[in-house]
Design an enzyme around this catalytic site. Structure first.
Site, PDB file in Angstrom:
ATOM      1  N   GLU A  41       0.822  -1.208   0.000  1.00 46.94           N
ATOM      2  CA  GLU A  41       0.000   0.000   0.000  1.00 46.94           C
ATOM      3  C   GLU A  41       0.857   1.261   0.000  1.00 46.94           C
ATOM      4  O   GLU A  41       0.555   2.232  -0.699  1.00 46.94           O
ATOM      5  CB  GLU A  41      -0.925   0.004   1.220  1.00 46.94           C
ATOM      6  CG  GLU A  41      -1.955  -1.115   1.248  1.00 46.94           C
ATOM      7  CD  GLU A  41      -1.425  -2.403   1.869  1.00 46.94           C
ATOM      8  OE1 GLU A  41      -2.230  -3.323   2.088  1.00 46.94           O
ATOM      9  OE2 GLU A  41      -0.201  -2.481   2.128  1.00 46.94           O
TER      10      GLU A  41
ATOM     11  N   ARG B  46       9.137 -12.287   0.978  1.00 41.33           N
ATOM     12  CA  ARG B  46       8.317 -11.106   1.248  1.00 41.33           C
ATOM     13  C   ARG B  46       8.722 -10.446   2.555  1.00 41.33           C
ATOM     14  O   ARG B  46       8.735  -9.221   2.659  1.00 41.33           O
ATOM     15  CB  ARG B  46       6.831 -11.526   1.310  1.00 41.33           C
ATOM     16  CG  ARG B  46       5.866 -10.385   1.609  1.00 41.33           C
ATOM     17  CD  ARG B  46       5.851  -9.369   0.494  1.00 41.33           C
ATOM     18  NE  ARG B  46       4.815  -8.353   0.674  1.00 41.33           N
ATOM     19  CZ  ARG B  46       4.592  -7.368  -0.174  1.00 41.33           C
ATOM     20  NH1 ARG B  46       5.337  -7.260  -1.272  1.00 41.33           N
ATOM     21  NH2 ARG B  46       3.644  -6.484   0.046  1.00 41.33           N
TER      22      ARG B  46
ATOM     23  N   GLU C 271       4.720  -4.572 -11.148  1.00 36.56           N
ATOM     24  CA  GLU C 271       6.136  -4.227 -10.913  1.00 36.56           C
ATOM     25  C   GLU C 271       7.079  -4.976 -11.850  1.00 36.56           C
ATOM     26  O   GLU C 271       7.926  -4.335 -12.497  1.00 36.56           O
ATOM     27  CB  GLU C 271       6.477  -4.462  -9.449  1.00 36.56           C
ATOM     28  CG  GLU C 271       5.755  -3.505  -8.510  1.00 36.56           C
ATOM     29  CD  GLU C 271       5.912  -3.859  -7.046  1.00 36.56           C
ATOM     30  OE1 GLU C 271       5.615  -3.004  -6.192  1.00 36.56           O
ATOM     31  OE2 GLU C 271       6.335  -5.006  -6.745  1.00 36.56           O
TER      32      GLU C 271
END
Length: 427
Positions: free
Chosen positions: A61, A267, A336
């Site tokens: 975000e 991640r 991305e």
């Protein structure tokens, strides 16, 4: 009624909240040096003038909103931006990437004394919340203080819609805190309307407008030399279970592709040691970026367990599997790698980016696999078929490019909210 119960539970839960935060600090999930921020105690002064407060839950975000922040600051030179997030990783990224006239703070825990302390200090002129964060005490206090607010790049998954639909009297007043809701898709816009949100519009996914992820030129040159032209592929933003899949893909392809280098970017970078141990158990030679290693001839897998360097590896690996999509996480951002010329593969779980995945699928611009065998087959095919890899990458880049103007639509839609907050462009 439910709001009263929630507020009461958070009020009496102060000791439990402090214990919870202490345990998170011990696990490396909180920044000890900035712990007071989680209790609403600011670590920076409020600057003079108008202040726009952006709240973004975590990494995805916060990255998506950088383009909007930059454009707002360009258009409104007297404006300052405050960004709040809730994770150490996102705080680190914001420290690196926020422009001048932008400040980062951790979001306070949703307990009314912390919320009021935070708002008393910062006195935001408007609040722009990103995607799907619903903190009842924060939202109620924003509404009570009549701070103009908008929900930007709003998401409402089918599961969240079902859950919130069970408590309409709770969610409706919270959503009505926002005078404007800008949804990613028409489906999500409809769900928000049905839950009671006001002035809901679909303007597209702001993540399409994000600038390509950056890469340090010196680091890129060093890694490119270390890769040495070896065939390589990337498992990007992986979650538990996906590293084992990547290891299996490597084992299945290494005889067919001599010198194959598999790159894994977890991640959550703190899982680097865990990933390294898994690879050791599989008998795979690995290098760990957090240890300062570069991949050498004896390394089959490179674990890039650092923050903010994914852009490096999108520029180095021609084939990318989007993490969080082979396990039921919901997938990470396929835009991305598409922006940086990669051939994109993802698994069946892409609910977080369903609209993006649908556009890529409609344009034959990404490959969907169902399992480890499918991933091994497609990675092997794309690393040996230059023409198909190039076609796929070109198609994905075209999808990303034609959606880049979403940020303009968001900015235009926000003009009345900004005006209500007394924010106007210089003449």
């Amino acid at each position: 009624m439910l709001q009263t119960i929630y507020r009461g539970l958070t009020e009496i839960g102060g000791p439990a909240i402090r214990l919870y935060l202490a345990r998170r600090r011990a696990a490396g999930k909180e920044d000890p040096a900035r712990a007071p921020e989680r209790l609403g105690r600011a670590s920076a002064d409020r600057p003079p003038g108008r202040l726009a407060w952006f709240h973004a839950a975590s990494v995805g975000e916060s990255l998506s909103v950088l383009i909007l922040i930059n454009r707002l600051l360009e258009r409104y030179p007297d404006l300052t931006v405050l960004v709040t997030t809730g994770t150490v990783t996102s705080a680190d990224l914001m420290a690196r990437r926020l422009p001048d006239r932008a400040i980062h703070q951790y979001v306070p825990v949703d307990r009314m004394p912390y919320v009021r302390r935070f708002l008393d200090h910062w006195r935001p002129d408007l609040a722009l919340w990103i995607e799907s964060e619903i903190w009842p005490n924060l939202l109620c206090e924003i509404g009570r203080r009549r701070i103009p607010a908008a929900l930007v790049n709003a998401r409402m998954s089918a599961g969240s819609f079902r859950n919130w639909s069970r408590v309409p009297g709770f969610i409706r007043p919270l959503l009505r805190t926002f005078g404007l809701c800008l949804a990613q898709t028409e489906t999500e816009a409809d769900r928000l309307r049905r839950l009671g949100a006001r002035d809901v519009r679909c303007v597209g996914n702001l993540k399409f407008s994000a600038e390509p992820l950056p890469a340090d030129p010196a680091a890129l040159a060093g890694l490119r030399e270390a890769f040495g032209g070896r065939p390589s592929w990337l498992m990007a933003s992986s979650h538990p279970g996906e590293e084992a899949v990547a290891a299996g893909v490597h084992a299945a392809l290494r005889d067919r592709l001599p010198g194959l280098l598999t790159v894994i970017v977890p991640r959550h970078p703190q899982r680097g040691g865990e990933v390294s141990r898994l690879l050791e158990e599989r008998g795979l030679g690995r290098a760990l970026r957090s240890a300062g290693d570069l991949p050498g001839p004896g390394h089959e897998v490179y674990v890039a367990d650092t923050v903010g360097e994914l852009g490096l590896f999108f520029r180095l690996a021609p084939v990318v599997c989007v993490g969080g999509s082979l396990v039921p996480i919901g997938g990470h951002n396929p835009v991305e790698p598409a922006q940086l010329g990669c051939a994109v593969i993802h698994g069946p779980y892409m609910t977080n980016f369903s609209e993006v995945a649908a556009q890529l699928r409609a344009d034959h611009a990404a490959v969907t696999v169902q399992d480890a065998d499918g991933l091994a087959r497609e990675v092997g095919r794309l690393l040996t078929d230059d023409a198909e890899r190039s076609r796929l990458a070109t198609a994905a880049a075209a999808v990303a490019d034609r959606n880049r103007r979403v940020v303009d639509a968001v900015l235009d839609a926000l003009v009345p909210t900004l005006a209500a907050a007394g924010v106007a462009p210089c003449p």
